[in-house]
Write a protein that holds these residues in place. Structure first.
Motif, PDB file in Angstrom:
ATOM      1  N   GLN A   1     -11.103 -86.028 -29.398  1.00 44.26           N
ATOM      2  CA  GLN A   1     -12.514 -85.667 -29.421  1.00 44.26           C
ATOM      3  C   GLN A   1     -12.942 -85.128 -28.065  1.00 44.26           C
ATOM      4  O   GLN A   1     -13.720 -84.191 -27.978  1.00 44.26           O
ATOM      5  CB  GLN A   1     -13.361 -86.860 -29.816  1.00 44.26           C
ATOM      6  N   LEU A   2     -12.426 -85.726 -27.014  1.00 43.74           N
ATOM      7  CA  LEU A   2     -12.733 -85.267 -25.666  1.00 43.74           C
ATOM      8  C   LEU A   2     -12.244 -83.836 -25.471  1.00 43.74           C
ATOM      9  O   LEU A   2     -12.960 -82.991 -24.952  1.00 43.74           O
ATOM     10  CB  LEU A   2     -12.076 -86.199 -24.641  1.00 43.74           C
ATOM     11  N   LEU A   3     -11.036 -83.559 -25.915  1.00 44.45           N
ATOM     12  CA  LEU A   3     -10.484 -82.214 -25.802  1.00 44.45           C
ATOM     13  C   LEU A   3     -11.313 -81.214 -26.603  1.00 44.45           C
ATOM     14  O   LEU A   3     -11.623 -80.126 -26.125  1.00 44.45           O
ATOM     15  CB  LEU A   3      -9.032 -82.197 -26.271  1.00 44.45           C
ATOM     16  N   ILE A   4     -11.714 -81.607 -27.792  1.00 45.75           N
ATOM     17  CA  ILE A   4     -12.551 -80.728 -28.609  1.00 45.75           C
ATOM     18  C   ILE A   4     -13.889 -80.493 -27.905  1.00 45.75           C
ATOM     19  O   ILE A   4     -14.389 -79.379 -27.851  1.00 45.75           O
ATOM     20  CB  ILE A   4     -12.758 -81.323 -30.019  1.00 45.75           C
ATOM     21  N   GLY A   5     -14.451 -81.543 -27.342  1.00 42.51           N
ATOM     22  CA  GLY A   5     -15.716 -81.405 -26.621  1.00 42.51           C
ATOM     23  C   GLY A   5     -15.602 -80.493 -25.421  1.00 42.51           C
ATOM     24  O   GLY A   5     -16.485 -79.688 -25.144  1.00 42.51           O
ATOM     25  N   VAL A   6     -14.501 -80.627 -24.692  1.00 43.54           N
ATOM     26  CA  VAL A   6     -14.286 -79.758 -23.534  1.00 43.54           C
ATOM     27  C   VAL A   6     -14.211 -78.309 -23.982  1.00 43.54           C
ATOM     28  O   VAL A   6     -14.820 -77.426 -23.388  1.00 43.54           O
ATOM     29  CB  VAL A   6     -12.991 -80.145 -22.784  1.00 43.54           C
ATOM     30  N   THR A   7     -13.473 -78.090 -25.031  1.00 41.29           N
ATOM     31  CA  THR A   7     -13.347 -76.727 -25.531  1.00 41.29           C
ATOM     32  C   THR A   7     -14.707 -76.193 -25.952  1.00 41.29           C
ATOM     33  O   THR A   7     -15.069 -75.069 -25.609  1.00 41.29           O
ATOM     34  CB  THR A   7     -12.364 -76.687 -26.721  1.00 41.29           C
ATOM     35  N   ALA A   8     -15.457 -77.020 -26.653  1.00 45.63           N
ATOM     36  CA  ALA A   8     -16.778 -76.578 -27.105  1.00 45.63           C
ATOM     37  C   ALA A   8     -17.683 -76.250 -25.935  1.00 45.63           C
ATOM     38  O   ALA A   8     -18.309 -75.192 -25.902  1.00 45.63           O
ATOM     39  CB  ALA A   8     -17.423 -77.658 -27.974  1.00 45.63           C
ATOM     40  N   LEU A   9     -17.748 -77.145 -24.973  1.00 44.43           N
ATOM     41  CA  LEU A   9     -18.639 -76.898 -23.846  1.00 44.43           C
ATOM     42  C   LEU A   9     -18.154 -75.772 -22.958  1.00 44.43           C
ATOM     43  O   LEU A   9     -18.953 -75.119 -22.296  1.00 44.43           O
ATOM     44  CB  LEU A   9     -18.844 -78.166 -23.029  1.00 44.43           C
ATOM     45  N   SER A  10     -16.861 -75.552 -22.956  1.00 46.52           N
ATOM     46  CA  SER A  10     -16.342 -74.443 -22.170  1.00 46.52           C
ATOM     47  C   SER A  10     -16.956 -73.127 -22.607  1.00 46.52           C
ATOM     48  O   SER A  10     -17.151 -72.223 -21.815  1.00 46.52           O
ATOM     49  CB  SER A  10     -14.820 -74.341 -22.303  1.00 46.52           C
ATOM     50  N   PHE A  11     -17.240 -73.053 -23.874  1.00 46.12           N
ATOM     51  CA  PHE A  11     -17.777 -71.818 -24.427  1.00 46.12           C
ATOM     52  C   PHE A  11     -19.207 -71.975 -24.905  1.00 46.12           C
ATOM     53  O   PHE A  11     -19.825 -71.012 -25.335  1.00 46.12           O
ATOM     54  CB  PHE A  11     -16.900 -71.349 -25.587  1.00 46.12           C
TER      55      PHE A  11
ATOM     56  N   PHE B   1      -3.350 -82.370 -18.408  1.00 47.67           N
ATOM     57  CA  PHE B   1      -4.196 -81.405 -19.102  1.00 47.67           C
ATOM     58  C   PHE B   1      -5.504 -82.076 -19.535  1.00 47.67           C
ATOM     59  O   PHE B   1      -6.591 -81.540 -19.334  1.00 47.67           O
ATOM     60  CB  PHE B   1      -3.469 -80.818 -20.320  1.00 47.67           C
ATOM     61  N   LEU B   2      -5.386 -83.271 -20.139  1.00 50.70           N
ATOM     62  CA  LEU B   2      -6.576 -83.980 -20.601  1.00 50.70           C
ATOM     63  C   LEU B   2      -7.480 -84.393 -19.442  1.00 50.70           C
ATOM     64  O   LEU B   2      -8.710 -84.358 -19.563  1.00 50.70           O
ATOM     65  CB  LEU B   2      -6.182 -85.206 -21.421  1.00 50.70           C
ATOM     66  N   LYS B   3      -6.893 -84.771 -18.318  1.00 46.82           N
ATOM     67  CA  LYS B   3      -7.695 -85.131 -17.145  1.00 46.82           C
ATOM     68  C   LYS B   3      -8.482 -83.923 -16.638  1.00 46.82           C
ATOM     69  O   LYS B   3      -9.666 -84.043 -16.297  1.00 46.82           O
ATOM     70  CB  LYS B   3      -6.807 -85.685 -16.028  1.00 46.82           C
ATOM     71  N   ARG B   4      -7.824 -82.766 -16.577  1.00 49.54           N
ATOM     72  CA  ARG B   4      -8.540 -81.547 -16.148  1.00 49.54           C
ATOM     73  C   ARG B   4      -9.628 -81.194 -17.156  1.00 49.54           C
ATOM     74  O   ARG B   4     -10.735 -80.811 -16.788  1.00 49.54           O
ATOM     75  CB  ARG B   4      -7.566 -80.388 -15.971  1.00 49.54           C
ATOM     76  N   ALA B   5      -9.304 -81.342 -18.444  1.00 51.38           N
ATOM     77  CA  ALA B   5     -10.277 -81.039 -19.490  1.00 51.38           C
ATOM     78  C   ALA B   5     -11.471 -81.990 -19.403  1.00 51.38           C
ATOM     79  O   ALA B   5     -12.625 -81.571 -19.528  1.00 51.38           O
ATOM     80  CB  ALA B   5      -9.614 -81.137 -20.869  1.00 51.38           C
ATOM     81  N   GLU B   6     -11.210 -83.269 -19.166  1.00 53.79           N
ATOM     82  CA  GLU B   6     -12.290 -84.241 -19.043  1.00 53.79           C
ATOM     83  C   GLU B   6     -13.178 -83.921 -17.840  1.00 53.79           C
ATOM     84  O   GLU B   6     -14.402 -84.002 -17.919  1.00 53.79           O
ATOM     85  CB  GLU B   6     -11.725 -85.653 -18.904  1.00 53.79           C
ATOM     86  N   SER B   7     -12.571 -83.516 -16.752  1.00 54.34           N
ATOM     87  CA  SER B   7     -13.331 -83.156 -15.554  1.00 54.34           C
ATOM     88  C   SER B   7     -14.223 -81.945 -15.819  1.00 54.34           C
ATOM     89  O   SER B   7     -15.399 -81.927 -15.440  1.00 54.34           O
ATOM     90  CB  SER B   7     -12.369 -82.869 -14.400  1.00 54.34           C
ATOM     91  N   ARG B   8     -13.671 -80.919 -16.488  1.00 52.36           N
ATOM     92  CA  ARG B   8     -14.473 -79.734 -16.823  1.00 52.36           C
ATOM     93  C   ARG B   8     -15.610 -80.101 -17.775  1.00 52.36           C
ATOM     94  O   ARG B   8     -16.741 -79.625 -17.631  1.00 52.36           O
ATOM     95  CB  ARG B   8     -13.596 -78.641 -17.431  1.00 52.36           C
ATOM     96  N   LEU B   9     -15.325 -80.982 -18.744  1.00 49.41           N
ATOM     97  CA  LEU B   9     -16.350 -81.409 -19.685  1.00 49.41           C
ATOM     98  C   LEU B   9     -17.467 -82.145 -18.956  1.00 49.41           C
ATOM     99  O   LEU B   9     -18.654 -81.901 -19.205  1.00 49.41           O
ATOM    100  CB  LEU B   9     -15.750 -82.299 -20.767  1.00 49.41           C
ATOM    101  N   ALA B  10     -17.105 -83.022 -18.049  1.00 45.07           N
ATOM    102  CA  ALA B  10     -18.113 -83.774 -17.291  1.00 45.07           C
ATOM    103  C   ALA B  10     -18.985 -82.826 -16.465  1.00 45.07           C
ATOM    104  O   ALA B  10     -20.209 -82.974 -16.425  1.00 45.07           O
ATOM    105  CB  ALA B  10     -17.435 -84.804 -16.391  1.00 45.07           C
TER     106      ALA B  10
END
Length: 161
Positions: A7-17, A109-118
């Protein structure tokens, strides 16, 4: 635990765009089976993003007092340029890795994604706070439309697919 990370990865992807309704396929990351975007593709992506930003800016009717917050928001939600993204291992390198090495790679990868999401979540919240209630509804609608486009949702998270 895996579900949370997914879910975190999906959220990061969503917020990225999210903020500007960007499309994921516009940014290949140079990983296995993909090619790095050409300068023409990058220019086309930047042009589309600028148009979406301009539309959102106009739809929100950003006031002169809100303009600094808008500029800060736009600066914070920019996608990571393909040249700045960490490269995935090649197919050959990936095949040589042990299971723990692969898991370490995925965890990084997930740590970087979580950081970008935050970071992006904070930027959205900060900008959202300076909007009027009417502007917040407009922003919510843009965000919802982006999610529907990005993930193919029709009617919300509980809607049948």
């Amino acid at each position: 635990m895996f579900k949370l990370r997914k879910q975190l990865l999906i959220g990061v992807t969503a917020l990225s765009f999210a903020a500007m309704g960007m499309t994921a396929h516009a940014q290949a990351d140079g990983g296995p089976g993909r090619h790095a975007p050409t300068p023409e593709q990058q220019a086309k992506f930047a042009e589309k993003m600028a148009k979406r930003q301009a539309k959102l800016h106009d739809d929100l009717k950003i006031t002169a007092a809100q303009e600094p917050a808008w500029q800060t928001f736009i600066g914070k939600i920019k996608p990571v340029p393909p040249t700045d993204k960490p490269q995935r291992p090649s197919k050959e390198e990936w095949a040589k890795q042990t299971a723990p090495e692969r898991m370490d790679h995925k965890m990084e990868f997930l740590k970087r994604a979580e950081s970008r999401l935050a970071d992006r979540t904070a930027a959205v919240k900060e900008f959202y706070a300076v909007l009027t209630p009417v502007q917040q509804k407009v922003f919510d609608e843009h965000f919802k439309q982006m999610e529907q486009h990005r993930f193919g949702h029709r009617g919300g998270p509980d809607a049948a697919h």
